[in-house]
Motif scaffolding. Sequence first.
Motif, PDB file in Angstrom:
ATOM      1  N   UNK A 161       0.852  -1.179   0.000  1.00  0.00           N
ATOM      2  CA  UNK A 161       0.000   0.000   0.000  1.00  0.00           C
ATOM      3  C   UNK A 161       0.891   1.233   0.000  1.00  0.00           C
ATOM      4  N   UNK A 162       0.456   2.257  -0.744  1.00  0.00           N
ATOM      5  CA  UNK A 162       1.288   3.435  -0.908  1.00  0.00           C
ATOM      6  C   UNK A 162       0.748   4.666  -0.216  1.00  0.00           C
ATOM      7  N   UNK A 163       0.753   5.794  -0.908  1.00  0.00           N
ATOM      8  CA  UNK A 163       0.422   7.081  -0.325  1.00  0.00           C
ATOM      9  C   UNK A 163      -1.047   7.158   0.083  1.00  0.00           C
ATOM     10  N   UNK A 164      -1.280   8.016   1.085  1.00  0.00           N
ATOM     11  CA  UNK A 164      -2.642   8.306   1.514  1.00  0.00           C
ATOM     12  C   UNK A 164      -3.197   9.461   0.681  1.00  0.00           C
ATOM     13  N   UNK A 165      -4.480   9.388   0.372  1.00  0.00           N
ATOM     14  CA  UNK A 165      -5.167  10.509  -0.239  1.00  0.00           C
ATOM     15  C   UNK A 165      -6.597  10.548   0.299  1.00  0.00           C
ATOM     16  N   UNK A 166      -7.257  11.679   0.155  1.00  0.00           N
ATOM     17  CA  UNK A 166      -8.533  11.901   0.825  1.00  0.00           C
ATOM     18  C   UNK A 166      -9.631  10.975   0.316  1.00  0.00           C
ATOM     19  N   UNK A 167     -10.370  10.400   1.260  1.00  0.00           N
ATOM     20  CA  UNK A 167     -11.528   9.592   0.901  1.00  0.00           C
ATOM     21  C   UNK A 167     -12.652  10.447   0.329  1.00  0.00           C
ATOM     22  N   UNK A 168     -12.586  11.758   0.545  1.00  0.00           N
ATOM     23  CA  UNK A 168     -13.575  12.660  -0.052  1.00  0.00           C
ATOM     24  C   UNK A 168     -13.478  12.645  -1.580  1.00  0.00           C
ATOM     25  N   UNK A 169     -12.317  12.235  -2.128  1.00  0.00           N
ATOM     26  CA  UNK A 169     -12.164  12.164  -3.586  1.00  0.00           C
ATOM     27  C   UNK A 169     -13.169  11.209  -4.218  1.00  0.00           C
ATOM     28  N   UNK A 170     -13.597  10.218  -3.453  1.00  0.00           N
ATOM     29  CA  UNK A 170     -14.568   9.251  -3.957  1.00  0.00           C
ATOM     30  C   UNK A 170     -15.922   9.419  -3.269  1.00  0.00           C
ATOM     31  N   UNK A 171     -16.122  10.548  -2.598  1.00  0.00           N
ATOM     32  CA  UNK A 171     -17.404  10.799  -1.953  1.00  0.00           C
ATOM     33  C   UNK A 171     -17.756   9.794  -0.879  1.00  0.00           C
ATOM     34  N   UNK A 172     -16.749   9.194  -0.247  1.00  0.00           N
ATOM     35  CA  UNK A 172     -17.004   8.133   0.732  1.00  0.00           C
ATOM     36  C   UNK A 172     -17.720   8.700   1.953  1.00  0.00           C
ATOM     37  N   UNK A 173     -18.735   8.005   2.394  1.00  0.00           N
ATOM     38  CA  UNK A 173     -19.408   8.301   3.657  1.00  0.00           C
ATOM     39  C   UNK A 173     -19.785   6.978   4.284  1.00  0.00           C
ATOM     40  N   UNK A 174     -19.807   6.928   5.617  1.00  0.00           N
ATOM     41  CA  UNK A 174     -20.140   5.694   6.323  1.00  0.00           C
ATOM     42  C   UNK A 174     -20.892   6.042   7.604  1.00  0.00           C
ATOM     43  N   UNK A 175     -21.932   5.269   7.894  1.00  0.00           N
ATOM     44  CA  UNK A 175     -22.733   5.461   9.106  1.00  0.00           C
ATOM     45  C   UNK A 175     -23.069   4.099   9.695  1.00  0.00           C
ATOM     46  N   UNK A 176     -23.373   4.028  11.001  1.00  0.00           N
ATOM     47  CA  UNK A 176     -23.386   5.126  11.959  1.00  0.00           C
ATOM     48  C   UNK A 176     -21.986   5.606  12.311  1.00  0.00           C
ATOM     49  N   UNK A 177     -21.930   6.821  12.841  1.00  0.00           N
ATOM     50  CA  UNK A 177     -20.662   7.403  13.248  1.00  0.00           C
ATOM     51  C   UNK A 177     -20.203   6.824  14.583  1.00  0.00           C
ATOM     52  N   UNK A 178     -21.150   6.461  15.442  1.00  0.00           N
ATOM     53  CA  UNK A 178     -20.826   5.912  16.756  1.00  0.00           C
ATOM     54  C   UNK A 178     -20.603   4.401  16.670  1.00  0.00           C
ATOM     55  N   UNK A 179     -20.213   3.809  17.780  1.00  0.00           N
ATOM     56  CA  UNK A 179     -19.906   2.385  17.809  1.00  0.00           C
ATOM     57  C   UNK A 179     -21.137   1.552  17.505  1.00  0.00           C
ATOM     58  N   UNK A 180     -20.948   0.509  16.723  1.00  0.00           N
ATOM     59  CA  UNK A 180     -22.031  -0.387  16.336  1.00  0.00           C
ATOM     60  C   UNK A 180     -21.423  -1.704  15.885  1.00  0.00           C
ATOM     61  N   UNK A 181     -22.268  -2.658  15.567  1.00  0.00           N
ATOM     62  CA  UNK A 181     -21.797  -3.952  15.077  1.00  0.00           C
ATOM     63  C   UNK A 181     -22.009  -4.117  13.581  1.00  0.00           C
TER      64      UNK A 181
END
Length: 542
Positions: A161-181
């Motif tokens: 794995x190489x360089x880091x780049x923003x996940x916003x470039x692919x419009x990534x979103x994930x929910x819930x924000x709090x702890x869950x299973x």
Amino acid sequence: MRSFLSYPGRRLLGVGMLVAFAACRAASGRPIATGTTVSAPRSAIWLDGHLDDWAGVPVWSQAVNASNAKGPLQSAWATDDAQWWYLSFAVRDSVSHSTMPGTLHLLIDADDNAQTGGTVFDAATGMAGVDVSLDFSRTDKPQGNGIGAGAALRTVSSTTLGEYRSAYDLGVAALPTWSATRFELRISRDGAPDGFARLGKAVRARLVFEASTGAVTALPATRYQFSSAAAPRTNANLVSQIPRKSAGAVRVVQWNVSEGSFRSPANHAKLLAAVQPDVIMLDEAYAETSDSTLSEFFARPELAALGRWRFVYSRSGGRQHTVVATRDRDIRQAESMVRVEYPTGVLDSVRTTAPPAAQHLFDIEATAQLSSTGAWITVDGIETLFVPLDLQSGGFFRSPQDQLRVLQSRAIRAHLQRELASRAPRAALVIAGDFNAIGSFESIQTLQRGLDVDGSDLAISDSWRLGERTLVTWTDPKVGQFLPGRLDLTLFSDAAFERTGGFALSSVDLTSAYATSLGLTQETSARTADHLIMVTDLRRKR
């Protein structure tokens, strides 16, 4: 363990105690063989963290042997539409996707060709042909104790794995924000603006968990055939009209005004006026907030044109205060909530267990006390206590910040219960603000359970972002370390009120012409605050 919290119309798969993520329980039940192509029927996914719309989506990948079963990953599901690839994954014990004891890699062969891209990890846990990795709980900026922080895309060389780049470039979103299973996420099929990670008609992918101990476990690599033709992300979803409230409803607006930005509040006034609120609940108002600064704010032409504003604000909270305002109604500050303070000694009970580097948080709190207040406003004949708040940010499950959020919510609950006890019959309640629940869900539950007029739980308002199918309330693409999240919530007495509408506003979701008609630009929100304006329309139940 897993608990279920009821929301109006949807279900949240919830929170439990965090067991070390790298040493989760063994799988139970008969395993399902996977590793074959899955082509899911098109299913409209609402990215909300509730997950009931995944009921008809088949399992895409699942642990199949003892080696896999020892890891934290259980199952994954996948579906798509023209713009997004949607995935959901389940883990054995509750955790936050952004702060794990290790990193979860989603390895993606974007062109479904094992001869291109790189080979990551070994044959048992990795994959050949990897073009990009989406990392949850990134380890280049750890929080200590092996806990990661945030999310990022990773480029891939021939073997690593190489360089880091923003996940916003692919419009990534994930929910819930709090702890869950279980979680859900989306990834743009169109790739980044520079073409990076554009997904083909089919992809291969694998979920791999790399624990902070060095142990690596994975679900099987699985091919996914998209069921809909890809279409580029466009402006088709931009809105040309802000929804109006229904007849008889009161529009309640909550907004984190981003402290320093609120010192120059011209844009704040324009944005708030655009949604035509009846009640405004602000948090992160700066330390010098006063009668005069707020009088000047509500006298700005955009707000003054809506009516006569009256307000109250907190006298506690240090550098960040809260405000309740209403137009053309009377308002009275709750006597027991002019200053909202901790019970004596409660901060020390946790401070002594915190690492030395985190103890300053509790020292600050002891001086500032709580960023909350209460105000009485009569809504359609119902005496209603409005409670804005701003809870501690940062941390991870059971971190000092997470424990402080719980202490804050308990202290606020005690104050508002004393205030409610002075009313007979019991009054209605609206609690809104920046809950910052990126660890446990306990701080939210504390201010939800048993506080409605009939002794039931308060309801949580789902305010969908205009033009989107998400409940995201916060976004910060300029920094990009953390994915868009659901940090701001409105809790209300659904025994007294029915929710007739609601939405989340960012000016970037408006057409350029419509934004101009409101005295805004599409960039106004981003230049003003990193939190969206949250709108909930309430009407007395008949």
